[in-house]
Design a protein around this motif. Structure first.
Motif, mmCIF file in Angstrom:
data_model
loop_
_atom_site.group_PDB
_atom_site.id
_atom_site.type_symbol
_atom_site.label_atom_id
_atom_site.label_comp_id
_atom_site.label_asym_id
_atom_site.label_seq_id
_atom_site.Cartn_x
_atom_site.Cartn_y
_atom_site.Cartn_z
ATOM 1 N N VAL A 23 0.863 -1.182 0.000
ATOM 2 C CA VAL A 23 0.000 0.000 0.000
ATOM 3 C C VAL A 23 0.896 1.227 0.000
ATOM 4 O O VAL A 23 1.818 1.333 0.804
ATOM 5 C CB VAL A 23 -0.901 0.024 1.260
ATOM 6 C CG1 VAL A 23 -1.803 1.241 1.240
ATOM 7 C CG2 VAL A 23 -1.713 -1.248 1.361
ATOM 8 N N CYS A 24 0.659 2.141 -0.983
ATOM 9 C CA CYS A 24 1.354 3.427 -0.938
ATOM 10 C C CYS A 24 0.597 4.423 -1.802
ATOM 11 O O CYS A 24 -0.377 4.063 -2.463
ATOM 12 C CB CYS A 24 2.811 3.314 -1.385
ATOM 13 S SG CYS A 24 2.997 2.817 -3.101
ATOM 14 N N ALA A 25 1.053 5.667 -1.788
ATOM 15 C CA ALA A 25 0.311 6.732 -2.481
ATOM 16 C C ALA A 25 0.201 6.462 -3.970
ATOM 17 O O ALA A 25 -0.836 6.717 -4.589
ATOM 18 C CB ALA A 25 0.976 8.073 -2.239
ATOM 19 N N ASP A 26 1.280 5.914 -4.602
ATOM 20 C CA ASP A 26 1.193 5.658 -6.048
ATOM 21 C C ASP A 26 1.089 4.169 -6.373
ATOM 22 O O ASP A 26 1.326 3.772 -7.502
ATOM 23 C CB ASP A 26 2.395 6.279 -6.801
ATOM 24 C CG ASP A 26 3.368 6.931 -5.897
ATOM 25 O OD1 ASP A 26 2.998 8.007 -5.388
ATOM 26 O OD2 ASP A 26 4.465 6.374 -5.669
ATOM 27 N N CYS A 27 0.767 3.338 -5.377
ATOM 28 C CA CYS A 27 0.566 1.923 -5.680
ATOM 29 C C CYS A 27 -0.836 1.715 -6.257
ATOM 30 O O CYS A 27 -1.636 2.633 -6.308
ATOM 31 C CB CYS A 27 0.692 1.064 -4.432
ATOM 32 S SG CYS A 27 2.277 1.206 -3.623
ATOM 33 N N GLU A 28 -1.055 0.484 -6.614
ATOM 34 C CA GLU A 28 -2.375 0.128 -7.127
ATOM 35 C C GLU A 28 -3.407 0.271 -6.013
ATOM 36 O O GLU A 28 -4.512 0.765 -6.211
ATOM 37 C CB GLU A 28 -2.319 -1.320 -7.607
ATOM 38 C CG GLU A 28 -3.355 -1.652 -8.656
ATOM 39 C CD GLU A 28 -3.130 -3.061 -9.163
ATOM 40 O OE1 GLU A 28 -4.096 -3.829 -9.154
ATOM 41 O OE2 GLU A 28 -1.960 -3.378 -9.527
ATOM 42 N N LYS A 30 -4.377 2.054 -2.591
ATOM 43 C CA LYS A 30 -3.980 3.305 -1.959
ATOM 44 C C LYS A 30 -4.415 3.424 -0.504
ATOM 45 O O LYS A 30 -3.929 4.287 0.224
ATOM 46 C CB LYS A 30 -4.525 4.491 -2.757
ATOM 47 C CG LYS A 30 -3.854 4.611 -4.108
ATOM 48 C CD LYS A 30 -4.256 5.878 -4.814
ATOM 49 C CE LYS A 30 -3.437 6.082 -6.076
ATOM 50 N NZ LYS A 30 -3.416 4.907 -6.990
ATOM 51 N N THR A 31 -5.359 2.606 -0.089
ATOM 52 C CA THR A 31 -5.769 2.692 1.319
ATOM 53 C C THR A 31 -5.593 1.347 2.008
ATOM 54 O O THR A 31 -5.614 0.287 1.370
ATOM 55 C CB THR A 31 -7.252 3.114 1.454
ATOM 56 O OG1 THR A 31 -8.072 2.060 0.922
ATOM 57 C CG2 THR A 31 -7.548 4.395 0.703
ATOM 58 N N GLU A 34 -8.757 -0.944 1.856
ATOM 59 C CA GLU A 34 -8.840 -1.686 0.597
ATOM 60 C C GLU A 34 -7.960 -2.943 0.661
ATOM 61 O O GLU A 34 -8.390 -4.042 0.301
ATOM 62 C CB GLU A 34 -8.285 -0.784 -0.513
ATOM 63 C CG GLU A 34 -9.159 -0.646 -1.731
ATOM 64 C CD GLU A 34 -8.506 0.346 -2.694
ATOM 65 O OE1 GLU A 34 -8.256 -0.048 -3.828
ATOM 66 O OE2 GLU A 34 -8.207 1.497 -2.273
ATOM 67 N N GLY A 50 3.941 7.551 4.345
ATOM 68 C CA GLY A 50 2.853 8.387 3.868
ATOM 69 C C GLY A 50 1.857 8.616 4.976
ATOM 70 O O GLY A 50 1.961 8.009 6.039
ATOM 71 N N TYR A 52 -2.023 8.300 5.936
ATOM 72 C CA TYR A 52 -3.272 7.661 5.527
ATOM 73 C C TYR A 52 -4.392 8.184 6.412
ATOM 74 O O TYR A 52 -4.412 7.926 7.609
ATOM 75 C CB TYR A 52 -3.150 6.138 5.654
ATOM 76 C CG TYR A 52 -2.049 5.593 4.771
ATOM 77 C CD1 TYR A 52 -2.326 5.158 3.476
ATOM 78 C CD2 TYR A 52 -0.732 5.560 5.210
ATOM 79 C CE1 TYR A 52 -1.317 4.695 2.651
ATOM 80 C CE2 TYR A 52 0.285 5.104 4.395
ATOM 81 C CZ TYR A 52 -0.008 4.662 3.108
ATOM 82 O OH TYR A 52 0.996 4.219 2.302
#
Lengths: 410, 260
Positions: A23-28, A30-31, A34, A50, A52
């Motif tokens: 999970v990261c800001a530019d990953c598939e 984002k939360t 999810e 990051g 969240y």
């Protein structure tokens, strides 16, 4: 062989392995919520650096949540942040902050309900209401977390680590400050609390209620409303803890109420208003403790039977022992008392004259607290002396028959 | 007045008793520091000594000096000098020399043990200040007794009695009244009762500075609120000043009317 193992490890690490979610800001994904929804049981979720903005993340299957580069979960003062409702969940290396404040619900940064075998470690929990709230969960570990808040009043604040109805939990190496109670245990059995540092909390550093067969070792309690309160509990071991500067108008180092069969050994109490306050405690052993520069070293309020004080050092306390009755069923033997004035003719290290730790003045102060204003007055010294010569008001069998001449270190 | 003060002062400085007094404090200071090894603890022990001893030495020394310098006083009275000048001069001479013995006797060992770097500097200064106040108050009381009683035996007994009264008996009565009236709110009473005894007042002033305030606060916030603050400190010091000035005023009044 080892080289191959290392190689294998490297291989495993580099593979985009099955069972891992990033999970990261530019990953598939984002939360975190999810990721949790997508994950299969026993998967590992890696959360990258990051912020969240999430709350009420419900974990209902066994998962491992690992922060990488200390990611922040910010709850914006709204609800529980993480709710764990499954066994075998691990949460590590997160910063979790801004938990909502409620007067009707116990909102927490991490809430565990009926979740066994949990492992929560290396997190920073900031501005929490409750930090880690554990309900009916067993066999867990809470290790190396830092929990803090900005508590001002008891009724608008929560506890750092709060356990309710749990068994076999290890709480180790945590730092807790600015909370109501640092650690609160209610109906907790066979748990161990080690190496924690609980300081500047407005109520208690550590608080036991109705919890039996627990141990706490090597903890430090500093500048709390009261260091540790142990109430209505049996078979508690308290060893090698340090109680410092719990100093204020109604502050205690250690507050014992309705305690049976406890062991209190090798603790250090320094500069507390009341180092040990005992009420209705029976069969408690106090061995090898150091009580230094406290207002009252031991204050016995009543209903205390068959307690034993041996080999403790009482150094420069304003009052060594205070009783409010003439009854005594507790034994004091072989302690060092800095205000002892006897002699030792045969040089065996034990004073030849018994020592009476209860002064008449402490009895008077117990009766009429205002009289403390006469502390260190010449008249009081004369009173104490005459009482020492022939005890009238203080328990006459409350004597240390073998007071030590020198401080013992062990 | 300055001339009389000078005479009394130099007379006393040369006398054996000032040296004994000075040496006593010097030895006490060194012994305490040597035995305790920590300045803060020594200050607490010292408080007990100062609060009891300085008033006693003040009264006894004051009354002794008053009686032994009677011929000198009569000689001065024959000169064209105001009575106020003579007696105030003598009074200040005695009080100052005793205070100097106290300050140097205790100051030297503490300075020697590195008080300057210690955090206890303020407490120690307060200790010496209250010691000085107690000296001034009790020497004045002794002079009043001397002026009122020409009979030395009577004078001495009164002097010892007044010390005993303020150092011991007052606290006894205080304690008993606290116990008898324990059902009533006693905070204000306690506060006022301490104001009426300079020994109690300086004892509590020092105790509060020595961080025993939390013990006192246990009885109620009023002590903490009053003594714990700057206002409390200044009020207490103010009361001590009043305690000094009122007896001095009485000395002047008595001296004016007295027949020799």
């Amino acid at each position: 062989m080892q080289r191959y193992l290392g190689l294998l490890g490297l291989l495993l690490l580099n593979l985009p392995l099955w069972g891992q979610i990033r999970v990261c800001a530019d990953c598939e994904i984002k939360t975190i919520r999810e990721a949790v929804a997508l994950a299969q049981p026993h998967d590992t979720i890696f959360v990258q650096t990051g912020v969240y903005q999430e709350n009420t993340i419900i974990i209902n299957k066994p998962l491992v949540l690992l922060g990488q580069g200390q990611p922040v979960i910010d709850g914006n003062h709204n609800g529980n942040l993480i709710e764990i409702k499954a066994d075998s969940v691990e949460i590590a290396a997160f910063t979790i902050r801004n938990v909502g404040v409620s007067y009707t619900k116990d909102l927490a940064a991490i809430l565990l309900t009926k979740a066994d075998h949990f492992y929560i470690h290396d997190n920073r929990l900031e501005k929490v209401f409750f930090g880690i709230l554990v309900e009916k969960s067993h066999h867990g570990r809470i290790v190396n977390n830092v929990v803090s808040s900005e508590a001002e009043e008891e009724f608008t604040s929560g506890n750092g680590i709060h356990l309710w109805s749990c068994r076999d939990v290890l709480i180790k190496g945590n730092e807790l400050f600015g909370l109501r109670d640092g650690i609160y245990l209610e109906f907790v059995e066979q748990s161990t609390i080690i190496d924690n540092h609980s300081h500047d909390n407005i109520r208690y550093g550590l608080h036991f209620m109705f919890s039996n067969h627990d141990n706490y070792y090597d903890n430090t309690f500093e500048r709390n409303g009261a260091g540790v309160a142990v109430m209505f509990s049996k078979f508690i071991n308290m060893k090698r803890n340090r109680f410092y500067k719990n100093w204020g108008t109604a502050s205690f180092g250690l507050l014992l109420k309705e305690i049976y069969d406890a062991e209190i050994e090798n603790n250090v109490f320094e500069e507390n208003t009341i180092a040990i306050n005992i009420e209705g405690s029976t069969r408690v052993n106090y061995f090898h403790n150091d009580l230094i520069r406290n207002g009252w070293a031991v204050k016995v309020a009543g209903g205390c039977y068959a307690n034993i004080f041996e080999n403790n050092n009482f150094i420069d306390n304003s009052f060594d022992v205070s009783y409010n009755t003439k009854m005594n069923d507790n034994r004091f033997l072989g302690n060092y008392w800095s205000s002892y004035t006897g002699y030792d003719l045969n040089r065996d290290g034990i004073g030849d004259v018994p020592y009476r730790p209860v002064k008449l003045f402490s009895y008077i102060v117990g009766r009429t607290p205002e009289t403390i204003i006469l502390l260190r007055s010449l008249f009081i010294d004369i009173l104490n002396f005459s009482e020492k010569v022939s005890p009238v008001f203080t328990p006459d069998n409350l004597v240390d028959e073998a007071p030590k001449m020198k401080i013992t270190h062990d | 007045m300055i001339k009389v003060l000078q005479y009394s002062f130099y007379d006393l400085i040369r006398s054996r008793w000032s040296y004994v007094y000075f040496l006593f404090y010097l030895v006490l200071g060194f012994a305490l520091l040597f035995l305790n090894n920590s300045i803060s603890k020594a200050v607490i022990t010292l408080m007990n000594v100062i609060v009891v001893l300085t008033p006693m030495i003040g009264t006894i020394f004051g009354i002794m000096y008053y009686y032994s310098s009677r011929e000198f006083t009569e000689l001065l009275l024959a000169q064209p000098l105001r009575r106020r000048t003579i007696f105030l001069g003598q009074y200040l001479g005695v009080a100052l020399s005793l205070t100097l013995s106290l300050v140097f006797g205790l100051g030297l060992p503490f300075a020697f043990y590195g008080l300057g770097q210690s955090a206890e500097m303020g407490n120690f200064a307060l200790l010496l200040l209250s010691g000085a106040f107690l000296t001034f108050i009790f020497v004045a009381l002794a002079f009043i007794i001397g002026l009122r009683n020409d009979n030395r035996i009577k004078g001495f007994s009164y002097a010892i009695l007044i010390w005993l009264l303020l150092a011991v008996i007052y606290d006894g009565i205080f304690l008993i009244s606290l116990i008898i009236f324990e059902d009533y709110p006693l905070d204000k009473f306690t506060l006022i009762a301490t104001m009426f005894n300079p020994i109690d007042l300086s004892r509590i002033l020092i105790l509060l500075k020595l961080d025993i305030s939390a013990l006192l606060g246990y009885t109620g916030a009023i002590f903490q609120k009053f003594f714990g603050t700057q206002t409390g400190l200044f009020t207490s010091l103010g009361v001590l000043i009043v305690w000094t000035l009122v007896p001095v005023y009485f000395i002047v009044r008595l001296a004016r009317k007295k027949d020799f």
